[in-house]
Write an enzyme that holds these catalytic residues in place. Structure first.
Site, PDB file in Angstrom:
ATOM      1  N   ASP A  66       0.822  -1.209   0.000  1.00  0.00           N
ATOM      2  CA  ASP A  66       0.000   0.000   0.000  1.00  0.00           C
ATOM      3  C   ASP A  66       0.859   1.264   0.000  1.00  0.00           C
ATOM      4  O   ASP A  66       0.512   2.261  -0.631  1.00  0.00           O
ATOM      5  CB  ASP A  66      -0.926  -0.001   1.223  1.00  0.00           C
ATOM      6  N   LYS A  71       2.792   6.219  -2.598  1.00  0.00           N
ATOM      7  CA  LYS A  71       3.893   7.059  -3.069  1.00  0.00           C
ATOM      8  C   LYS A  71       3.722   7.413  -4.535  1.00  0.00           C
ATOM      9  O   LYS A  71       3.968   8.553  -4.950  1.00  0.00           O
ATOM     10  CB  LYS A  71       5.218   6.338  -2.842  1.00  0.00           C
ATOM     11  N   THR A 177      -8.832   2.624   7.372  1.00  0.00           N
ATOM     12  CA  THR A 177      -8.294   1.325   7.791  1.00  0.00           C
ATOM     13  C   THR A 177      -6.783   1.375   7.986  1.00  0.00           C
ATOM     14  O   THR A 177      -6.138   0.340   8.101  1.00  0.00           O
ATOM     15  CB  THR A 177      -8.642   0.240   6.750  1.00  0.00           C
TER      16      THR A 177
END
Length: 280
Positions: A66, A71, A177
């Site tokens: 993730d 990025k 989350t």
């Protein structure tokens, strides 16, 4: 179709998965580009300057986790490119393709059989002209995180609350989350038009996270013993003076992530966060 591969070499040691992805795409008749020559491939890859690579690509595939997708995500937003993340990390809420799923998912991608999932961003601004976009969250905290600070929160000019806490998180549904969840914030369904405000270690017995509409503009005033603080936007930190007033609002654009094929959010939540809890 042309695909840009963006790799995290720390996650993909020796570019093994990157090479596998390039070979699969080549077999499917998909041209592959990368931003710089980082490894010797057995199949043709064109290495281009980063800006040219993004402009030429129809699609971006990130290989890492993730964090790798986050990025590269802002570049995907700015160049208007959809993105699929191959997950080499632990969780993979954004990077929705596991390594063993690459043959099938890349085939579906090449055939145009996919759905894009637009995810909203936050725009953080200050009066001195600084601004930054967040896919996950904007986090305010002290320089050492060892002393609480005082935060005053306003929504559309209306006073909401004062918080005395070690930090304050403003999270998108995508970011709900991430860090927000780990400090007791709510899980928010990705398509909700909301922002979660979650204090970090609040020094109060009755403080709870708040979920607000994402079309409200949030204004933050901060008081700190050191008279300065840090603001982290998807982990990228910026130093601010105590007198800096921050404004957080929904950005006018979104990142388009390839939706998990046959995706049900609650299945992902259960399988990724509730270890072994596949009980109905």
């Amino acid at each position: 179709m042309t695909v840009l591969l963006v790799t995290n070499p720390t996650k993909d040691s020796g570019y093994a998965v990157t090479g596998q992805a390039a070979a699969l795409l080549h077999e499917l008749g998909v041209a592959v580009v990368m931003a710089q020559p980082v490894f010797e491939s057995k199949v043709p890859i064109r290495f281009l300057p980063e800006e040219e690579a993004y402009r030429e690509a129809d699609f971006v595939i990130t290989i890492g986790g993730d964090g790798t997708l986050l990025k590269a995500g802002l570049d995907c937003v700015h160049y208007g490119k959809p993105v699929l993340g191959v997950n080499l990390g632990r969780t993979g809420f954004l990077a929705t393709c596991e390594v063993e799923e690459m043959p099938e998912k890349l085939r579906l991608l090449a055939e145009g059989r996919y759905t894009l999932d637009p995810r909203g961003l936050l725009l953080a601004r200050s009066a001195n002209g600084w601004q930054a976009e967040a896919i996950n969250d904007v986090v305010l905290f002290g320089r050492t995180r060892m002393h609480p600070m005082d935060y005053k929160v306003y929504c559309d000019g209306c006073f909401v609350s004062s918080y005395r806490s070690d930090g304050l998180i403003l999270a998108t549904p995508t970011g709900s989350t991430a860090y927000s969840l780990s400090v007791g914030g709510p899980v928010i369904v990705p398509h909700s038009k909301t922002i979660a405000i979650t204090p970090v270690a609040p020094h109060s017995l009755n403080v709870r996270p708040i979920v607000i509409c994402d079309d409200w503009e949030i204004t933050l005033d901060v008081e700190s013993r050191s008279h300065n603080f840090l603001v982290a936007v998807d982990g990228r930190s910026e130093s601010c003076k105590e007198t800096t007033r921050l404004t957080i609002s929904r950005a006018d654009y979104s990142i388009k992530v390839v939706k998990r094929f046959n995706h049900i959010f609650f299945d992902t939540l259960r399988n990724k966060m509730m270890w072994g809890a596949d009980v109905r």
